[in-house]
Design a protein around this motif. Sequence first.
Motif, mmCIF file in Angstrom:
data_model
loop_
_atom_site.group_PDB
_atom_site.id
_atom_site.type_symbol
_atom_site.label_atom_id
_atom_site.label_comp_id
_atom_site.label_asym_id
_atom_site.label_seq_id
_atom_site.Cartn_x
_atom_site.Cartn_y
_atom_site.Cartn_z
ATOM 1 N N ARG A 189 0.837 -1.207 0.000
ATOM 2 C CA ARG A 189 0.000 0.000 0.000
ATOM 3 C C ARG A 189 0.866 1.249 0.000
ATOM 4 N N TRP A 191 0.728 4.771 1.955
ATOM 5 C CA TRP A 191 0.100 5.588 2.990
ATOM 6 C C TRP A 191 0.330 7.061 2.665
ATOM 7 N N THR A 201 -4.879 5.424 2.544
ATOM 8 C CA THR A 201 -4.053 4.426 1.868
ATOM 9 C C THR A 201 -4.547 4.241 0.436
#
Length: 478
Positions: A189, A191, A201
């Motif tokens: 992911r 962030w 995210t």
Amino acid sequence: MVRFWAVMAATVLGLGMLGGGVVAAAPAETPGLGPTGTSLMHGDLGSTDSTPFPGPGRSARLVASSVPGGACAATFVGRDGMPISLCTQFVGTSPPTVAVATVTLFDPVTAAPLARRQLTKGGLLGGVYGYLDGRDRVVVADGSGAILRVGHRKTRAGWQVYVDDRIDISRHIPAGDSVTGLAPDHDGRIWFATTHGVVGTVSPNGMSTNGSGTDRVRVRSMHLPRGENLGNGLSVRASGASILTTHALYEMRVRADGTPLVVWRRAYERGRARMPGQLTWGSGTTPTYFGPGGDGWVAIVDNAVRPQLIVYDSDTGDTVCRMPAFDRSGQGTENSPMAWGDSLVIPSTYGYQYPPMAVDGPSVPATAPFVGGSTRIDVSAQGCRRVWENRDRIATLPRLSRADGLIHALGYGPYVPGSIQQAGPIYYVATDFATGKRVRTLEVGHGPVDEPLELTGTIARDGTMWQATVGRMLKIGR
């Protein structure tokens, strides 16, 4: 923010030996992230501001320099060996404007700028926090509400810096807000965190417009309490992220759908106003993961009149220890603590003079002398213990080398009452992590042209330190 080398033998705390001329072996890498040690502003995802590579150290010399036409806040070096920086260009051309973020590519031999890409103008930190991904692309947010993946390539016409991918997150960012922190996690992911408290995210397969159309993107976000702003980056570990606002420290995870979730919150003493030598009112530190397992503890420095180092248990938020961050040094810092094992090194920035447009609100007091100073504090389950404190007047975000046991930075000479910060010689300095003693002082420039401006450098695998000043890009080798 800012930080970076050569090779020499060292045996600090059980380190192995590195002979002269030896290039350090490449350490294990994180999937989706560029080369370990040269792909993140704070050195690694835990923001330890450390590196697995040795720096210039005792043999340091200025190898090359250039005038890039802007101040480069962070520099990365990819697998291809090409240095690439996030810079604030003094004058942009596409369209004509001033103080615009650019991605700038440099010649690895001469340090000359080869190509640049101007980004849509946004918040000050939108063009500062970013990282290098596994394809040597700079991942950065711009002022249009997008996360960009910016690549570089050599064409018949020369080097080119181009936007390879664009992820639209604009519907998650309120008007007047902008991305402050940006980092990948161990599950792929991305962030992001904004100045006014949005944390979100982007899913691992998140892509956006390209030459053929638009793919589905899964972006999830939440909003921290109103009035809590962010002026620093975020730190990431395997199970989540640590985010520090102007009021509190948060440990966060993600729900099944990717939405950030608060695990615990700890308010800290934010003081009566912004301190001189800090950018915002509140703590100036990006949280640092360190300790048991590499991330069992997380450290910050608060904004009390006498600032406190506070170390928390990363899982529970329980206080491991706290103590005054400084003794004789200036009482405040804008820099993330460096970490190695169970030890922290904290540089003081109290009194450092930032450009007026960079700071948020008046400071109390309005000014203070920049006396500098750095300190090492060791942490255990029994508490915190100060090991040493020195008088180093560091003016960049330093880099701690786990290979040579030295702290590498740019700074000034000893404080002289009544002296002007921006005038005088600028030095590369190397300090022994074990003792706090200076082992190398090399003049590399002169203020105000080479004012270090708390910018971030990096140390490449070959021991070269790439460090920007307000006017130049410096290549410091051995």
